[in-house]
Design an enzyme around this catalytic site. Structure first.
Site, PDB file in Angstrom:
ATOM      1  N   GLU B 131       0.831  -1.217   0.000  1.00 34.29           N
ATOM      2  CA  GLU B 131       0.000   0.000   0.000  1.00 34.29           C
ATOM      3  C   GLU B 131       0.864   1.266   0.000  1.00 34.29           C
ATOM      4  OE1 GLU B 131      -3.859   0.389   0.344  1.00 34.29           O
ATOM      5  OE2 GLU B 131      -2.851   2.075  -0.582  1.00 34.29           O
ATOM      6  N   VAL B 134       2.531   3.376  -3.305  1.00 34.03           N
ATOM      7  CA  VAL B 134       1.856   4.377  -4.132  1.00 34.03           C
ATOM      8  C   VAL B 134       1.202   5.426  -3.253  1.00 34.03           C
ATOM      9  CG1 VAL B 134       0.048   4.803  -5.831  1.00 34.03           C
ATOM     10  CG2 VAL B 134       1.387   2.699  -5.950  1.00 34.03           C
ATOM     11  N   GLY B 136       2.064   7.176  -0.755  1.00 31.47           N
ATOM     12  CA  GLY B 136       2.349   7.221   0.684  1.00 31.47           C
ATOM     13  C   GLY B 136       1.200   6.796   1.569  1.00 31.47           C
ATOM     14  N   GLY B 189      13.765  20.432   2.125  1.00 31.66           N
ATOM     15  CA  GLY B 189      13.774  18.984   2.306  1.00 31.66           C
ATOM     16  C   GLY B 189      12.722  18.248   1.497  1.00 31.66           C
ATOM     17  N   ASP B 203       9.772   8.692 -10.744  1.00 34.81           N
ATOM     18  CA  ASP B 203       9.121   8.247  -9.508  1.00 34.81           C
ATOM     19  C   ASP B 203       7.603   8.125  -9.724  1.00 34.81           C
ATOM     20  OD1 ASP B 203       9.093   8.071  -6.367  1.00 34.81           O
ATOM     21  OD2 ASP B 203       7.631   9.617  -6.889  1.00 34.81           O
ATOM     22  N   LYS B 207       4.891   4.675  -9.795  1.00 32.02           N
ATOM     23  CA  LYS B 207       3.618   4.575  -9.081  1.00 32.02           C
ATOM     24  C   LYS B 207       2.464   4.347 -10.055  1.00 32.02           C
ATOM     25  CE  LYS B 207       5.443   7.547  -5.443  1.00 32.02           C
ATOM     26  NZ  LYS B 207       5.645   8.972  -5.080  1.00 32.02           N
TER      27      LYS B 207
END
Lengths: 430, 430
Positions: B131, B134, B136, B189, B203, B207
């Site tokens: 889970e 994808v 978060g 960050g 990235d 996903k």
């Protein structure tokens, strides 16, 4: 791939029932792959056999006798889409006692008798699932019980009634008054002939009771929910809200605080920048905050034939998987805490109020001093619309105790400079 | 309530690993009620024992030797949060072969080797859940596999990379150029030291491969995804988009069409009124369309220590429930179809293009006729910003075949009146 057949009965063949019948047929070829079995609707309980016969391929599956379903041992899943408390409650209890699994969309029933039904299901190792009871097609019950299970949820709120959201959207976007928007909603089929449960916030209240119970792991019933409808909201209130950077939504808000749980459904001002403010028309959305996940939102169709059927069929698939894997009852009641309800006096809120006052020097000062004496601090004031000797005054408070606010209002309503307090609406946020 | 203890090992103790460690500790008292067992982290695999010792209560659970975890038969669940392809892939395969269940957040691995891992898990009746790979903390894999399982999903799209969404939000709201917004993202960050995988769309592509596979029940790997980054997007493009009532987002779009599946990640113009247009900063959202549910959206934090840990811990709880109910492997690979990929030429899109042209009579007519001859119809034209002899021309096409558009562009780029085609960006919608 196994071709195991799992037989189901449908109780009701109205809008939602027909949707379930269609969706299960649409998925017939997919089911063996998705769940390792095919779920077939073996019987459908209807009131009027003749009327219902046009809706199904094989009218022989129709019956108006619950006992023929209850006593048919080949039927493993009962899908209840009749609505209302009785006879739905009795049928479901009888089904569970007979070892049948139950899927329902019945929010009235789950919000009032959820505990009884879940306990009965647990006793018989049966599944009792009700994803469709809250926010129609939007996945929310299963995400709460599974995906987000490792969170302490502190707040869950939602726009969970499509009828009122449609009405408020029309009032906001087209300046309609409530009656006009309601008439349009009725004409378009968004409002029922008797719209009371929707416009008084009762329907949303039932959904909030169910969601709060699951989110906070502590039973909240419909009686615990404070409800207030949208019938008193005017186009003028909405215009003032806009001046304050807000929209008015019928918001269900459930909070798990140190002093107990509070659950309410009320029209509220919410900042235009909040994700829920952009949820318009008949769409629904649920917004929650958890200690791990942070903020999350789920958005979609909260009602309608196929969206509701989507949720029901998802539950039916899950029951079927549990039957195949012999793990029925895998996720049951999750209310293992007994948290107190927060006392009304201790609840805190921001308030928007609109009143007609004498347009004379000192009016604002005297009103402000009443608020001040009762620990109600004022965040914003708009004074305008002189109407003869009277001026309209709009006050937005900071977050204050409800008890303090009510004390202040008692005095203000009796003041000679105050002709009328025309509206008090809560404001979401800190 | 059973106090069964289920032992788990954590591979990795970076940001996400520390989050998982914290969330599982926070849930210790809740677990017996929620899942009928307590999951305890028995061992943690780290590279640097000394550095990691400050992060845990009892440093004795730390190890730098995978074999001690693999060979510990008391460990039933392996939680992989190291990232990267190797050694993660080998460790996971070894764990599954040893009958251990695996939970991972590793999108690179699942997007490239998902089939191998899911097949290995199925062979051993093990759970392999991801889970967190994808979006978060946002529940999306489980809702697709369960709640929405009775839908034929036709389209799933998303803003699934927080770094690029933060950058585009700053460019939109504050008029920053890409480089400036990237620098800010790095400073805060939100962007890694090497931001390539984010800003080039890789990235997000991983996903989308995972989500498309599940939504369409047919395996899509990362290699099948067309990716285009946001490095060429300028503040000027965003201003033009605004004039057209749109914002620019890095959108993953996966469609299941009659001619095959198409999956891409590209910067796109999307109307300001679309629900995804309001997803800003580092938030993620997934928007999908199913034949039953209609449109639905899931919104939340797509990355970060605790949101990602929320999703991982939810998976761990589900494995634990399956262990308690002896139904592990209950939901495995759902890719039972082998749908073809759509050919690039057959894909259709709307296009926004910006070019500098000679500001003379007949320029627009000649460009329009090239488009017309290639079956590319023009929906909108903006001509402005005279710069000497040159004018800037912005053209938005209707939905056209990519092949036709490319043919037209080949000719247009060679025309003497066209000095330069400065930008081609796709436009979402019909």
């Amino acid at each position: 791939m196994s071709e195991k057949v799992i037989k189901a009965a449908l109780l009701g063949l109205g809008t939602v029932g027909s949707g379930v019948y269609k969706v299960l047929r649409n998925q017939k070829e997919e089911m063996p792959h998705k769940i390792g079995a095919v779920v077939e609707v073996e019987k459908i309980l209807v009131r009027n056999l003749k009327k219902a016969s046009a809706k199904v391929e094989n009218p022989e599956i129709l019956t108006n006798d619950w006992k023929t379903i209850l006593e048919d041992e080949s039927i493993e899943i009962v899908i209840e889409v009749m609505g209302g408390i009785e006879p739905a409650r009795t049928y479901i209890l009888e089904a569970l006692n007979a070892g049948k699994h139950v899927v329902t969309a019945n929010k009235d029933l789950v919000a009032s008798h959820g505990q009884e039904l879940l306990e009965c299901a647990a006793e018989h190792n049966c599944d009792f699932l009700f994803e469709a009871a809250v926010a129609g097609g939007i996945p929310i019950i299963r995400p709460l019980k599974q995906c987000l299970a490792a969170n302490h949820i502190t707040e869950i709120m939602g726009i969970v009634n499509g009828t009122t959201n449609f009405i408020l959207t029309k009032m906001t976007q087209e300046g309609m008054e409530f009656a006009q928007a309601l008439a349009l909603a009725t004409e378009l089929g968004y409002a029922e002939a008797d719209p009371t449960a929707d416009i008084q916030g009762l329907d949303a209240g039932r959904k909030m009771a169910i969601m709060a119970s699951i989110a906070f792991n502590s039973r909240v019933t419909f009686d615990d929910v404070i409800t207030e409808g949208i019938t008193q909201i005017s186009a003028k209130d909405i215009r003032y809200a806009k001046e304050l950077g807000c929209v008015i939504k019928l918001l269900g808000v459930a909070r798990n605080t140190e002093n107990g749980i509070e659950v309410s459904v009320r029209p509220m001002l919410i900042p235009e920048t909040h994700a829920l403010a952009t949820v318009n028309d008949s769409f629904n959305a649920v917004f929650l905050t958890g200690d791990a996940v942070g903020d999350a939102m789920f958005y979609g169709r909260g009602a309608g034939e196929l969206p509701t059927a989507s949720a029901i069929a998802g539950d039916v698939f899950d029951v079927a998987r549990n039957i195949v894997f012999e793990c029925t009852g895998r996720i049951g009641c999750t209310c293992y805490k007994q948290l107190p309800l927060k006392k009304a006096d201790e609840m805190e809120s921001r308030f928007f109020l609109r009143m007609h006052v004498s347009d004379c020097a000192g009016t604002l000062a005297s009103i402000a001093s009443v608020f001040g004496n009762n620990n109600v601090s004022i965040a914003q004031v708009i004074q305008k619309n002189k109407e003869g000797e009277l001026a309209e005054l709009v006050v937005v408070t900071s977050k204050v105790k409800e008890g303090n606010f009510n004390d202040a209002m008692m005095i203000i309503e009796g003041m000679s400079v105050v002709q009328k307090v025309s509206k008090v609406i809560r404001v979401y946020g800190d």
